[in-house]
Design a protein around this motif. Structure first.
Motif, PDB file in Angstrom:
ATOM      1  N   PHE A 214     -23.750  12.761  -2.808  1.00  0.00           N
ATOM      2  CA  PHE A 214     -23.764  11.347  -3.161  1.00  0.00           C
ATOM      3  C   PHE A 214     -24.628  11.060  -4.381  1.00  0.00           C
ATOM      4  CE2 PHE A 214     -22.114  11.159   1.089  1.00  0.00           C
ATOM      5  CZ  PHE A 214     -21.168  10.173   1.003  1.00  0.00           C
ATOM      6  N   GLU A 215     -25.436  12.013  -4.805  1.00  0.00           N
ATOM      7  CA  GLU A 215     -26.305  11.789  -5.950  1.00  0.00           C
ATOM      8  C   GLU A 215     -25.817  12.494  -7.212  1.00  0.00           C
ATOM      9  OE1 GLU A 215     -30.132  12.978  -4.565  1.00  0.00           O
ATOM     10  OE2 GLU A 215     -30.302  11.295  -3.197  1.00  0.00           O
ATOM     11  N   SER A 216     -24.737  13.228  -7.107  1.00  0.00           N
ATOM     12  CA  SER A 216     -24.215  13.916  -8.281  1.00  0.00           C
ATOM     13  C   SER A 216     -22.742  13.572  -8.439  1.00  0.00           C
ATOM     14  CB  SER A 216     -24.378  15.426  -8.125  1.00  0.00           C
ATOM     15  OG  SER A 216     -23.466  15.916  -7.158  1.00  0.00           O
ATOM     16  N   SER A 217     -22.189  13.983  -9.543  1.00  0.00           N
ATOM     17  CA  SER A 217     -20.776  13.687  -9.767  1.00  0.00           C
ATOM     18  C   SER A 217     -19.922  14.935  -9.537  1.00  0.00           C
ATOM     19  CB  SER A 217     -20.570  13.129 -11.171  1.00  0.00           C
ATOM     20  OG  SER A 217     -21.015  14.072 -12.116  1.00  0.00           O
ATOM     21  N   GLU A 218     -20.371  15.824  -8.643  1.00  0.00           N
ATOM     22  CA  GLU A 218     -19.592  17.039  -8.391  1.00  0.00           C
ATOM     23  C   GLU A 218     -18.314  16.744  -7.609  1.00  0.00           C
ATOM     24  OE1 GLU A 218     -21.301  19.035  -4.362  1.00  0.00           O
ATOM     25  OE2 GLU A 218     -22.611  19.149  -6.103  1.00  0.00           O
ATOM     26  N   PHE A 219     -18.294  15.658  -6.879  1.00  0.00           N
ATOM     27  CA  PHE A 219     -17.090  15.266  -6.151  1.00  0.00           C
ATOM     28  C   PHE A 219     -16.456  14.090  -6.874  1.00  0.00           C
ATOM     29  CE2 PHE A 219     -15.244  12.133  -3.237  1.00  0.00           C
ATOM     30  CZ  PHE A 219     -14.147  12.858  -2.810  1.00  0.00           C
ATOM     31  N   THR A 220     -15.207  14.224  -7.262  1.00  0.00           N
ATOM     32  CA  THR A 220     -14.487  13.124  -7.900  1.00  0.00           C
ATOM     33  C   THR A 220     -13.111  12.995  -7.262  1.00  0.00           C
ATOM     34  OG1 THR A 220     -13.530  14.528  -9.622  1.00  0.00           O
ATOM     35  CG2 THR A 220     -15.638  13.466 -10.130  1.00  0.00           C
ATOM     36  N   ILE A 221     -12.558  11.801  -7.378  1.00  0.00           N
ATOM     37  CA  ILE A 221     -11.203  11.559  -6.902  1.00  0.00           C
ATOM     38  C   ILE A 221     -10.474  10.755  -7.974  1.00  0.00           C
ATOM     39  CG2 ILE A 221     -11.972   9.547  -5.583  1.00  0.00           C
ATOM     40  CD1 ILE A 221      -9.674  10.087  -3.619  1.00  0.00           C
ATOM     41  N   PRO A 222      -9.297  11.199  -8.361  1.00  0.00           N
ATOM     42  CA  PRO A 222      -8.514  10.409  -9.319  1.00  0.00           C
ATOM     43  C   PRO A 222      -8.113   9.068  -8.702  1.00  0.00           C
ATOM     44  CG  PRO A 222      -7.654  12.656  -9.131  1.00  0.00           C
ATOM     45  CD  PRO A 222      -8.656  12.466  -8.026  1.00  0.00           C
ATOM     46  N   VAL A 223      -8.116   8.036  -9.513  1.00  0.00           N
ATOM     47  CA  VAL A 223      -7.757   6.704  -9.028  1.00  0.00           C
ATOM     48  C   VAL A 223      -6.341   6.705  -8.453  1.00  0.00           C
ATOM     49  CG1 VAL A 223      -7.426   4.281  -9.663  1.00  0.00           C
ATOM     50  CG2 VAL A 223      -9.352   5.556 -10.596  1.00  0.00           C
ATOM     51  N   ARG A 224      -5.434   7.465  -9.037  1.00  0.00           N
ATOM     52  CA  ARG A 224      -4.058   7.497  -8.526  1.00  0.00           C
ATOM     53  C   ARG A 224      -4.030   8.020  -7.081  1.00  0.00           C
ATOM     54  NH1 ARG A 224      -4.464  11.685 -12.042  1.00  0.00           N
ATOM     55  NH2 ARG A 224      -4.041  13.729 -11.187  1.00  0.00           N
ATOM     56  N   ASP A 225      -4.873   9.028  -6.753  1.00  0.00           N
ATOM     57  CA  ASP A 225      -4.927   9.548  -5.387  1.00  0.00           C
ATOM     58  C   ASP A 225      -5.549   8.521  -4.437  1.00  0.00           C
ATOM     59  OD1 ASP A 225      -3.855  11.858  -6.430  1.00  0.00           O
ATOM     60  OD2 ASP A 225      -5.707  13.035  -6.247  1.00  0.00           O
ATOM     61  N   LEU A 226      -6.590   7.854  -4.925  1.00  0.00           N
ATOM     62  CA  LEU A 226      -7.235   6.812  -4.126  1.00  0.00           C
ATOM     63  C   LEU A 226      -6.254   5.682  -3.843  1.00  0.00           C
ATOM     64  CD1 LEU A 226      -9.788   5.658  -2.806  1.00  0.00           C
ATOM     65  CD2 LEU A 226     -10.417   4.749  -5.051  1.00  0.00           C
ATOM     66  N   ALA A 227      -5.503   5.269  -4.850  1.00  0.00           N
ATOM     67  CA  ALA A 227      -4.521   4.192  -4.675  1.00  0.00           C
ATOM     68  C   ALA A 227      -3.454   4.596  -3.661  1.00  0.00           C
ATOM     69  CB  ALA A 227      -3.877   3.831  -6.009  1.00  0.00           C
ATOM     70  N   ARG A 228      -2.987   5.823  -3.727  1.00  0.00           N
ATOM     71  CA  ARG A 228      -1.991   6.304  -2.751  1.00  0.00           C
ATOM     72  C   ARG A 228      -2.559   6.268  -1.329  1.00  0.00           C
ATOM     73  NH1 ARG A 228       2.546   8.443  -4.944  1.00  0.00           N
ATOM     74  NH2 ARG A 228       2.390   9.213  -7.059  1.00  0.00           N
ATOM     75  N   GLU A 229      -3.807   6.673  -1.199  1.00  0.00           N
ATOM     76  CA  GLU A 229      -4.422   6.679   0.127  1.00  0.00           C
ATOM     77  C   GLU A 229      -4.602   5.261   0.661  1.00  0.00           C
ATOM     78  OE1 GLU A 229      -7.918   9.243   2.308  1.00  0.00           O
ATOM     79  OE2 GLU A 229      -7.349   9.712   0.247  1.00  0.00           O
ATOM     80  N   VAL A 230      -4.991   4.339  -0.195  1.00  0.00           N
ATOM     81  CA  VAL A 230      -5.134   2.935   0.206  1.00  0.00           C
ATOM     82  C   VAL A 230      -3.783   2.383   0.658  1.00  0.00           C
ATOM     83  CG1 VAL A 230      -5.624   0.598  -0.627  1.00  0.00           C
ATOM     84  CG2 VAL A 230      -7.193   2.466  -1.170  1.00  0.00           C
ATOM     85  N   VAL A 231      -2.742   2.606  -0.137  1.00  0.00           N
ATOM     86  CA  VAL A 231      -1.403   2.122   0.215  1.00  0.00           C
ATOM     87  C   VAL A 231      -0.944   2.752   1.525  1.00  0.00           C
ATOM     88  CG1 VAL A 231       1.041   2.118  -0.455  1.00  0.00           C
ATOM     89  CG2 VAL A 231      -0.722   1.618  -2.150  1.00  0.00           C
ATOM     90  N   ALA A 232      -1.177   4.045   1.681  1.00  0.00           N
ATOM     91  CA  ALA A 232      -0.756   4.738   2.901  1.00  0.00           C
ATOM     92  C   ALA A 232      -1.401   4.120   4.141  1.00  0.00           C
ATOM     93  CB  ALA A 232      -1.103   6.223   2.815  1.00  0.00           C
TER      94      ALA A 232
END
Length: 163
Positions: free
Chosen positions: A55-73
């Motif tokens: 949570f303190e580094s940017s080693e984990f990222t998610i593309p907005v397109r994947d996030l949007a798909r998950e929200v819609v799902a």
């Protein structure tokens, strides 16, 4: 035991009012929950130091397109692969233009607009704690089905027992 709201305020540099305002939109609450879940899975959740570093580094990222798909799902109760079309574009636009910039402003996420990726930021855990506590209450209060259970023509005592 520390009250959850006090715990959340110790985990963040934002006021509790700001946190509640950030979580006012159901789609922002859902985004916080999804990102927290994905970050915890990514960290392996084996120890607190590993979780904190995620949570303190940017080693984990998610593309907005994947996030949007998950929200819609989740919103449409469909598989993420079927989250396409108009609803996907509406969610993607709302995330990129409204929700992610706001979550970035309160340091819950680091939204890299030019790359269209999101990663957790220092206040995500605090927002996730508050979202997990308040979401069931918000759903009950604002749910149309809960409002339908309350019949104003009956006495308030009868209506409460019907719930």
């Amino acid at each position: 035991m520390i009250p959850p709201v006090a715990l959340a305020s110790h985990l963040t540099d934002q006021s509790i009012s700001t946190i509640h305002h950030a979580l006012r939109a159901p789609r922002r609450r859902l985004t916080v929950v999804i990102l927290t879940h994905r970050a915890l899975i990514h960290s392996g959740t084996e120890n607190n130091e590993q979780i904190s570093s995620t949570f303190e580094s940017s080693e984990f990222t998610i593309p907005v397109r994947d996030l949007a798909r998950e929200v819609v799902a989740i919103e449409q109760d469909i598989p993420p692969d079927n989250a396409t079309g108009e609803e996907y574009h509406a969610v993607y636009t709302a995330l990129t233009q409204t929700h992610l910039p706001y979550l970035d402003e309160v340091n819950a996420v680091d939204y890299l607009q030019n790359r269209k990726i999101v990663c957790p930021d220092r206040n995500l855990i605090a927002l996730a704690v508050v979202a997990s506590i308040t979401s069931p209450v918000a759903q009950l209060i604002f749910s149309a089905s809960a409002a339908d259970l309350y019949d104003r023509s009956e006495s308030s005592e009868d209506s409460l027992t019907d719930l």
